[in-house]
Design a protein around this motif. Structure first.
Motif, PDB file in Angstrom:
ATOM      1  N   LEU B   5      36.073  80.463  45.500  1.00  0.00           N
ATOM      2  CA  LEU B   5      37.097  79.251  45.619  1.00  0.00           C
ATOM      3  C   LEU B   5      38.563  79.724  45.469  1.00  0.00           C
ATOM      4  O   LEU B   5      38.818  80.548  44.532  1.00  0.00           O
ATOM      5  N   VAL B  16      35.413  69.664  41.003  1.00  0.00           N
ATOM      6  CA  VAL B  16      34.616  70.143  42.313  1.00  0.00           C
ATOM      7  C   VAL B  16      34.233  71.586  41.949  1.00  0.00           C
ATOM      8  O   VAL B  16      32.970  71.729  42.436  1.00  0.00           O
ATOM      9  N   LEU B  19      31.099  71.572  39.540  1.00  0.00           N
ATOM     10  CA  LEU B  19      29.804  71.447  40.340  1.00  0.00           C
ATOM     11  C   LEU B  19      29.339  72.440  41.448  1.00  0.00           C
ATOM     12  O   LEU B  19      28.062  72.901  41.439  1.00  0.00           O
ATOM     13  N   ASN B  20      30.488  72.868  41.987  1.00  0.00           N
ATOM     14  CA  ASN B  20      30.183  73.947  43.054  1.00  0.00           C
ATOM     15  C   ASN B  20      29.452  75.099  42.567  1.00  0.00           C
ATOM     16  O   ASN B  20      28.482  75.590  42.896  1.00  0.00           O
ATOM     17  N   ILE B  23      26.038  74.501  41.583  1.00  0.00           N
ATOM     18  CA  ILE B  23      24.954  74.626  42.553  1.00  0.00           C
ATOM     19  C   ILE B  23      24.800  76.139  42.949  1.00  0.00           C
ATOM     20  O   ILE B  23      23.636  76.502  43.192  1.00  0.00           O
ATOM     21  N   THR B  24      25.851  76.732  42.946  1.00  0.00           N
ATOM     22  CA  THR B  24      25.740  78.358  43.237  1.00  0.00           C
ATOM     23  C   THR B  24      24.593  79.085  42.227  1.00  0.00           C
ATOM     24  O   THR B  24      23.832  79.761  42.512  1.00  0.00           O
ATOM     25  N   SER B  27      21.349  77.732  42.879  1.00  0.00           N
ATOM     26  CA  SER B  27      20.638  78.260  44.033  1.00  0.00           C
ATOM     27  C   SER B  27      20.169  79.874  43.966  1.00  0.00           C
ATOM     28  O   SER B  27      19.191  80.283  44.545  1.00  0.00           O
ATOM     29  N   CYS B  76      18.021  67.357  42.250  1.00  0.00           N
ATOM     30  CA  CYS B  76      18.560  66.735  43.387  1.00  0.00           C
ATOM     31  C   CYS B  76      18.878  65.313  42.894  1.00  0.00           C
ATOM     32  O   CYS B  76      20.384  65.123  43.399  1.00  0.00           O
ATOM     33  N   LEU B  79      22.320  66.487  40.828  1.00  0.00           N
ATOM     34  CA  LEU B  79      23.394  66.892  41.687  1.00  0.00           C
ATOM     35  C   LEU B  79      23.805  65.903  42.515  1.00  0.00           C
ATOM     36  O   LEU B  79      25.229  65.637  42.696  1.00  0.00           O
ATOM     37  N   GLY B  80      23.035  64.819  43.335  1.00  0.00           N
ATOM     38  CA  GLY B  80      23.518  64.047  43.907  1.00  0.00           C
ATOM     39  C   GLY B  80      24.589  62.944  43.238  1.00  0.00           C
ATOM     40  O   GLY B  80      25.497  62.601  43.557  1.00  0.00           O
ATOM     41  N   GLY B  83      27.747  64.626  42.193  1.00  0.00           N
ATOM     42  CA  GLY B  83      28.646  64.650  43.578  1.00  0.00           C
ATOM     43  C   GLY B  83      29.267  63.520  43.747  1.00  0.00           C
ATOM     44  O   GLY B  83      30.341  63.291  44.344  1.00  0.00           O
ATOM     45  N   ILE B  84      28.382  62.241  43.597  1.00  0.00           N
ATOM     46  CA  ILE B  84      29.173  60.867  43.638  1.00  0.00           C
ATOM     47  C   ILE B  84      30.052  60.720  42.758  1.00  0.00           C
ATOM     48  O   ILE B  84      31.340  60.182  43.053  1.00  0.00           O
ATOM     49  N   VAL B  86      32.086  62.930  41.254  1.00  0.00           N
ATOM     50  CA  VAL B  86      33.238  63.699  41.746  1.00  0.00           C
ATOM     51  C   VAL B  86      34.074  62.909  42.841  1.00  0.00           C
ATOM     52  O   VAL B  86      35.156  63.023  42.839  1.00  0.00           O
ATOM     53  N   TYR B  87      33.199  62.395  44.024  1.00  0.00           N
ATOM     54  CA  TYR B  87      33.860  61.910  45.032  1.00  0.00           C
ATOM     55  C   TYR B  87      34.602  60.746  44.613  1.00  0.00           C
ATOM     56  O   TYR B  87      35.714  60.473  45.201  1.00  0.00           O
ATOM     57  N   ARG B 153      41.435  70.744  46.932  1.00  0.00           N
ATOM     58  CA  ARG B 153      40.217  70.568  47.165  1.00  0.00           C
ATOM     59  C   ARG B 153      39.959  69.394  47.918  1.00  0.00           C
ATOM     60  O   ARG B 153      38.845  68.382  47.614  1.00  0.00           O
TER      61      ARG B 153
END
Lengths: 567, 432
Positions: B5, B16, B19-20, B23-24, B27, B76, B79-80, B83-84, B86-87, B153
């Motif tokens: 990033l 962001v 969290l990103n 996830i990396t 994953s 999930c 993370l969900g 994500g909310i 952060v959003y 971002r």
């Protein structure tokens, strides 16, 4: 044709009077009601479109090898990615596995003579052909075409340049066909969708009504379940394209503002309509590929598929959730934070069943007796590529992170991993796996493996750098880019040519083997328990010499677990 | 691993990125674990010498199914939820946020500050003070665009006919890229801009340099009347009808609409007529000539225009039929080159309202690169854009209308002298 003598040799190979050579006239091919021949017609058609779509991708990648390159004009670049998207999605991979492998295998796998409505099946094919022609006309710009045919073509050719998503108001205001281009293209999608609906209905009725005695629901092969889930989606989602089409025409002809803000409409509404159809379509592409992998791994591992019921219910679950996640393509469109949160949460409803499937495929290999035919390599590659597709999907489902990645190369890479790494690899795996059944011959295994590795390497080299580009902030659908993105673009371009070469070699190997191949295949080269392997190779017109009766499951491999001590 | 990033230049960026990166890492862990087990099984249980070995009939395990449903579900949900969170932080606009209006069109951005200062065009700079929360209120003049600042971002689609917003607080001075991330046609990849984050002092110095600052609303309206090209169609003189009604004593005017109903030209009527000109047409005027200004004006500009129209109440001596001066009256125009005079005429005669210089087409074709080019006409023929064609198109625009454009331009016959037409042509020649 039932009157032909059907006498396979001792290995189950049927040299004379199989479905390929029982009648050799062109007419008998073009007007065939045999599901297997219709599958071949579809296969030839979709692979032609795959070829053209692939060439357009390679032209784009060549252009993108350098920043500030002027290899092609911006308008041609925009037209090429539109052509690439439309061909690959609507003409290649949506009909993809269901129309080819589905048509060929479904009756064989459930022990039927044909699908429930053979005439409707042929009709679906010709609707598909008509839809494809309409799509082509829409892309090359109908207004220009009419001018040209009247000898009046002048000025610059202006093909459809909207991208395969056709977002309004760009699509309704662009010079391509002066707004009629998008209406014609939606019409093409509707006609193609109609072909899918009829095939879907045909499959649903076939699965309900034509199963052989003993083939109960919990003995159905997982590919049949995949096709069933796909058929349901096709039948329910496609009408939405029809509604969109009518709204576009109403706006265009009556001037009522629906999508066009200049007339008081809402362009975001169009996105809802588009994705309400096009999101479920993603599962139309990939659910049958899940089924293919679920067939190959048990046979090649000589193990029952692990957690059959879980795999089946995961397919049905994905199909159900597919309808309620469309707005995750629109998190940056200005929707309310509340709806965004809901759609983000629902999207994870797809992630969990998909993960369950992956776990089950891998567990199937546990304690197996694993052979590595090229079909198995493709199946294992599928698992790897789909892991990347799935985990990168998580970034896009997580609301705060998706905002960053939306409309960047990250998304391009992600959906190529799902659609190419998933659906296309699934189709290629299926073609290799069932090739001996379809053509009664073996392909050259050496070439198949070589092209697999070329394709696998090329694919990853094409799209892994695109994840990096996306992370660095490179937006998609860009004709030109800033110099700092050069190296990743170059890797991606090199990869694309390896990828293209891999596909070309793989498909050439299959084609030449089908026509000139010398090694004849027996009825059941993998010693599979699947019903489709119990008829001769290639099958006769009516499939089974004697109507089959099913007495065990499709995956009853290995000795019963109670007898473990004997091992 | 896999950290690509760009630099973090806003308060939301670390959230962001955290969290990103999480996830990396997850994953990579799951991919390695699952693909690793697959490869391990493939190696360990490989068939040897082409002969199958006996395999057990393992049909599944409820325990395992429950575990590998529950674990991804838990991951999930977490993370969900994150994500909310952060959003929501991303979409939250602090109370002290500075509002800046952003307009996108094919293919440039324009930024307008609350004091009226504007910067726009291709490669335009959005100048903002560091550590100051910013709220961009955005709309589009034509098709969808999307405003993306990777370093901040944030990203938000820009939709014609409505406002959307994006908010960020820059934390580092510097120059950052802005991309359009919603495909918008030929020059989509060149629809670039920059964010320049400067210190509060530098910002003050920059923003206070503003030509429109301190103007009374009606004076700002007068500027807009010219710069937006209203003057092309609406005169200020008594009874002089160009394409649209004269503004002279138009405020409070009453009369009939094309549908037979009555209207009274109050503030709301004028506002509606600017934003949606075709809804309430005065009887006797044609529809679809005036472009919608919805999304092109902010509230203060609307107010200014209405104040200006109000001021045409006859208290000042009525303007002559063509009330367009070349700006500063003391300026000796003869000292200027023909090109410079043409440039002044371009704004003074309101060509600017319909013909851009940046390659984008508004009501009329752009002047950029037009001189010497081939142009298709509506009747199917084509012409070369030369002196004769331009002269004819200025004086008698209806005779040869370019293909794809409405015949909307008023004739300038009698409004421009021969030398003025020549000056304009000289100017158009230079726009390449």
């Amino acid at each position: 044709m039932g009157g032909h003598q059907v006498v396979p040799d001792a290995n189950g190979h049927l040299k004379e009077n199989n479905y390929l050579n029982c009648d050799k006239s062109i007419k008998s091919w073009l007007l065939t009601l045999d599901h297997k021949r219709i599958a071949i017609l579809y296969l030839v058609s979709i692979l032609s479109f795959f070829f053209v779509g692939g060439i357009s991708a390679l032209i784009m990648r060549s252009h993108l090898a350098m920043p500030q390159a002027q290899v092609i004009s911006p308008d041609l670049y925009n037209a090429l990615f539109t052509l690439h998207g439309v061909l690959m999605i609507f003409l290649f991979i949506v009909p993809g596995i269901p129309a080819t492998m589905g048509n060929f295998l479904l009756p064989l796998m459930i022990g039927a003579k044909d699908v429930a409505f053979p005439r409707l099946n042929l009709f679906s094919y010709y609707i598909y052909v008509v839809g494809a022609l309409i799509g082509f006309v829409a892309i090359i710009n109908p207004v220009w075409l009419i001018d040209y045919l009247q000898g009046m073509a002048q000025g610059v050719w202006n093909p459809l340049d909207t991208g395969w998503t056709f977002y309004t108001p760009y699509s309704t205001s662009t010079g391509a066909g002066e707004g009629w281009g998008v209406i014609l293209m939606t019409f093409a999608a509707f006609v193609l969708g109609f072909s899918s609906i009829l095939t879907g209905l045909n499959f649903i009725v076939t699965i309900h009504k034509l199963r052989a005695p003993g083939m109960n629901w919990m003995r159905l092969p997982v590919l049949v379940w995949g096709l069933y889930a796909t058929s349901v989606i096709q039948t329910l989602a496609t009408p939405v394209v029809g509604i969109t089409l009518i709204l576009l025409i109403v706006e265009r002809v009556l001037g009522i503002g629906i999508f066009d803000p200049a007339k008081g409409g809402d362009p975001v509404l169009y996105q809802h309509f588009f994705w309400f159809y096009s999101h479920p379509v993603v599962y139309i592409m990939v659910l049958p590929a899940f089924g293919v992998v679920g067939e190959i791994i048990p046979v090649m591992s000589r193990k029952p598929i692990f957690g059959y019921k879980a795999v089946v219910f995961a397919s049905i679950g994905i199909a159900a959730v597919a309808f309620i996640v469309w707005a995750h393509h629109m998190f940056t469109s200005g929707m309310s934070a509340f709806s965004a949160a809901i759609f983000s949460a629902l999207t994870f409803g797809v992630a969990v069943p998909t993960a369950v499937k992956v776990f089950n495929w891998v567990s199937t290999m546990y304690k197996g007796s694993i052979r590595f035919d090229s079909a198995m390599l493709y199946a294992m590659a599928f698992v790897f590529l789909f892991m990347i597709a799935g985990t990168t999907g998580v970034y896009l489902a997580v609301l705060g992170v998706d905002i960053y990645y939306h409309d960047t190369y990250f998304v391009v890479a992600h959906f190529h991993y799902t659609i190419q790494g998933g659906a296309v690899i699934g189709l290629i795996a299926a073609l290799h796996f069932w090739f001996p059944k379809m053509f009664g011959k073996f392909y050259n295994e050496g070439w198949a493996k070589f092209s697999f590795w070329l394709l696998f390497f090329g694919f990853n080299l094409t799209f892994l750098p695109q994840f990096v580009l996306g992370m660095e902030g490179m937006p998609r659908r860009y004709y030109d880019y800033l110099p700092e993105f050069s190296s990743m673009h170059q890797l991606s371009t090199v990869g694309a040519f390896f990828n293209g070469l891999g596909y070309t070699l793989a498909l050439l190997n299959l084609t030449t083997s089908a026509i000139w191949g010398k090694r004849l295949a027996p009825s059941n080269p993998y010693n599979s328990l699947g019903l489709e392997w119990q008829c001769p190779s290639p099958p006769p017109h009516d499939n089974f010499i004697t109507p089959p009766v099913v007495t065990s499951g499709s995956y009853d491999y290995g000795y019963p677990i109670e007898e473990r001590s004997k091992a | 691993m896999f950290r690509f990033l760009p630099e973090q230049a806003s308060t939301i960026a670390p959230e962001v990125d955290f969290l990103n990166n999480l996830i990396t890492d997850l994953s990579v862990f799951f991919t390695v674990a699952i693909v690793g087990s697959m490869l391990y099984f493939a190696w360990k249980y490989r068939r040897r010498n082409g002969v199958d070995h006996p395999t057990p009939r393992i049909e599944g395990s409820h325990t395992l199914e429950i575990i590998w449903t529950a674990v991804p579900t838990a991951v999930c949900i977490f993370l969900g939820w994150a994500g909310i969170v952060v959003y929501n932080d991303m979409k939250h606009v602090p109370e002290n946020a500075m509002t800046i209006n952003v307009t996108g069109w094919k293919w440039a951005w324009e930024f307008q500050y609350q004091n009226g200062k504007k910067s726009g065009g291709q490669g335009a700079e959005l100048v903002v003070p560091v550590n100051q929360p910013i709220k961009l209120v955005m709309t589009s003049r034509d098709v969808l665009h999307s405003f993306f600042i990777p370093a901040m971002r944030v990203k938000q689609d820009v939709v014609p006919g409505k406002y959307s917003y994006v908010s960020f607080t820059p934390v580092k001075t510097g120059l950052y890229d802005v991309y359009c991330t919603e495909y918008c046609g030929t020059r989509h990849s060149y629809m670039l801009a920059k964010v320049r984050v400067v210190s509060a002092e530098e910002f003050e110095a920059w923003i206070s340099h503003d030509p429109t600052e301190g103007l009374a609303p009606s004076d700002l309206g007068k500027q807009l009347y010219t710069s937006l090209g209203c003057n092309a169609c609406h005169s200020l003189a008594d009874g002089v009808r160009l394409v649209g009604p004269s503004f002279y004593k138009s405020f409070g005017r009453e009369g009939k609409l094309s549908d037979g109903s009555n209207y009274s030209a109050d503030e709301n009527y004028i506002r509606e007529s600017i934003l949606n000109p075709n809804i309430k047409l005065v009887d006797g005027y044609a529809a679809n000539l005036m472009p919608s200004f919805d999304g092109r004006l902010d509230e203060s500009q609307l107010n200014a225009l209405i104040a200006f129209i109000k001021a045409q109440d006859g208290s000042a001596p009525p303007a002559p039929a063509v009330n367009i001066s070349l700006g500063d009256e003391e300026e000796d125009l003869s000292k200027l080159s023909p090109k410079e005079r043409g440039e002044k005429l371009y704004s003074a005669k309101a060509c600017i309202g319909c013909h851009t210089l940046d390659g984008s087409n508004l009501v009329g074709p752009t002047f950029k690169g037009s001189y010497g080019s081939k142009r298709e006409l509506q009747d199917g023929s084509s012409v070369t854009v030369d002196d004769a064609y331009i002269t004819e198109s200025i004086l008698q625009p209806m005779t040869k209308v370019a293909k794809g454009f409405a015949p909307a331009m008023p004739p300038y016959e009698g409004q421009l002298s021969e030398s003025e037409v020549k000056d304009l042509i000289e100017f158009i020649k230079t726009v390449k």
